[in-house]
Design a protein around this motif. Structure first.
Motif, PDB file in Angstrom:
ATOM      1  N   ARG A  93       0.837  -1.197   0.000  1.00  0.00           N
ATOM      2  CA  ARG A  93       0.000   0.000   0.000  1.00  0.00           C
ATOM      3  C   ARG A  93       0.879   1.258   0.000  1.00  0.00           C
ATOM      4  N   ALA A  94       1.929   1.228   0.829  1.00  0.00           N
ATOM      5  CA  ALA A  94       2.856   2.361   0.890  1.00  0.00           C
ATOM      6  C   ALA A  94       3.587   2.540  -0.430  1.00  0.00           C
ATOM      7  N   LEU A  95       3.948   1.439  -1.081  1.00  0.00           N
ATOM      8  CA  LEU A  95       4.613   1.514  -2.373  1.00  0.00           C
ATOM      9  C   LEU A  95       3.714   2.174  -3.413  1.00  0.00           C
ATOM     10  N   ASN A  96       2.437   1.826  -3.391  1.00  0.00           N
ATOM     11  CA  ASN A  96       1.487   2.424  -4.319  1.00  0.00           C
ATOM     12  C   ASN A  96       1.368   3.924  -4.096  1.00  0.00           C
ATOM     13  N   HIS A  97       1.326   4.316  -2.831  1.00  0.00           N
ATOM     14  CA  HIS A  97       1.265   5.742  -2.536  1.00  0.00           C
ATOM     15  C   HIS A  97       2.549   6.458  -2.969  1.00  0.00           C
ATOM     16  N   GLN A  98       3.700   5.780  -2.792  1.00  0.00           N
ATOM     17  CA  GLN A  98       4.971   6.379  -3.190  1.00  0.00           C
ATOM     18  C   GLN A  98       5.020   6.619  -4.694  1.00  0.00           C
ATOM     19  N   VAL A  99       4.631   5.607  -5.466  1.00  0.00           N
ATOM     20  CA  VAL A  99       4.651   5.740  -6.914  1.00  0.00           C
ATOM     21  C   VAL A  99       3.747   6.886  -7.357  1.00  0.00           C
ATOM     22  N   ALA A 100       2.546   6.918  -6.799  1.00  0.00           N
ATOM     23  CA  ALA A 100       1.605   7.986  -7.144  1.00  0.00           C
ATOM     24  C   ALA A 100       2.171   9.349  -6.790  1.00  0.00           C
ATOM     25  N   THR A 167       3.241  -3.411  -8.545  1.00  0.00           N
ATOM     26  CA  THR A 167       3.495  -3.927  -7.194  1.00  0.00           C
ATOM     27  C   THR A 167       2.996  -5.366  -7.021  1.00  0.00           C
ATOM     28  N   GLY A 168       2.963  -6.110  -8.091  1.00  0.00           N
ATOM     29  CA  GLY A 168       2.523  -7.500  -8.014  1.00  0.00           C
ATOM     30  C   GLY A 168       1.763  -7.902  -9.266  1.00  0.00           C
ATOM     31  N   ASP A 169       0.853  -8.841  -9.095  1.00  0.00           N
ATOM     32  CA  ASP A 169       0.097  -9.356 -10.241  1.00  0.00           C
ATOM     33  C   ASP A 169      -1.337  -8.854 -10.279  1.00  0.00           C
TER      34      ASP A 169
END
Length: 228
Positions: A93-100, A167-169
């Motif tokens: 979840r944190a990775l998704n926020h970072q990318v965004a 961040t995955g599949d």
């Protein structure tokens, strides 16, 4: 009968691109209302009532008006929770926020060449800058550098966690921002993502999905006929 959501956008807007994908993923019907940025329609008094900032996209859901792509996507995810745009796993979840965040604040604003040049014209007019204003070629070089710097950061962030997608599949928030960014940089500045293998692999995977392909700039109602 409940009125459809209204999306005010422009065909080449990468911010609008993100939102279109979210709407498609959620299976939400909406009315697309084009705002021609080249003609200055974003400063039309009627549109300024919707978004005083004079930017796109803007989402109107009845009495609710949201004028930031990140906020729009989060609103849609909470109102229409399936499929979810954020994973349960806290790290992912944190990775998704970072990318965004990297894309929305660290890359995308720098590649809006019109805003970049407008800023320097403003400084010149206000006599806050003594050096000559940067030319088009210098400005594009600066934008290219900003995009590549952002891509390098994203590649390092995702290299050990990406699957078929960022961040995955499963498709999540990061993918919406990444595909719109890569597509926008390609059509506006001819910047290829090939030197960044993780990003390139994800982008190829997006091409296999109709929700991504249907949201590309050239397929929007306001795109010039020669683009289709």
């Amino acid at each position: 009968m409940k009125a459809k959501l209204k999306l005010y956008s422009y065909w080449r807007s990468s911010r609008g691109h993100r939102v279109r994908i979210a709407l498609s993923l959620k299976g939400i019907e909406y009315e697309y209302i084009p705002v021609n940025l080249l003609k200055g329609e974003q400063f039309d008094p009627d549109f300024m009532k919707i978004n005083p900032m004079g930017t796109v996209p803007a989402l109107v859901d009845g009495e609710v008006v949201i004028t930031d792509s990140f906020a729009i996507i989060m609103y849609l995810d909470e109102k229409y929770p399936e499929p979810p745009l954020l994973p349960r796993d806290l790290h992912k979840r944190a990775l998704n926020h970072q990318v965004a965040s990297i894309i929305s604040s660290g890359i995308q604003p720098h590649q809006n060449l019109a805003d970049f040049l407008r800023f320097f014209f403003y400084l010149k007019k206000q006599k806050l800058k003594s050096k000559p204003i940067a030319g088009r070629h210098e400005s594009i070089a600066w934008v290219n550098n900003a995009i590549r710097k952002g891509y390098t950061a994203l590649e390092k962030l995702l290299v050990n966690c990406a699957g078929k997608y960022a961040t995955g599949d499963e498709i999540y928030l990061a993918d919406l921002f990444l595909v719109a960014q890569v597509h926008g940089a390609m059509i506006k500045f001819k910047i290829d993502v090939e030197p960044y293998p993780t990003l390139a692999k994800c982008y190829e995977s997006y091409k296999e999905l109709s929700v991504f392909e249907d949201a590309v700039a050239a397929k929007q109602p306001d795109a010039p006929a020669l683009m289709i």
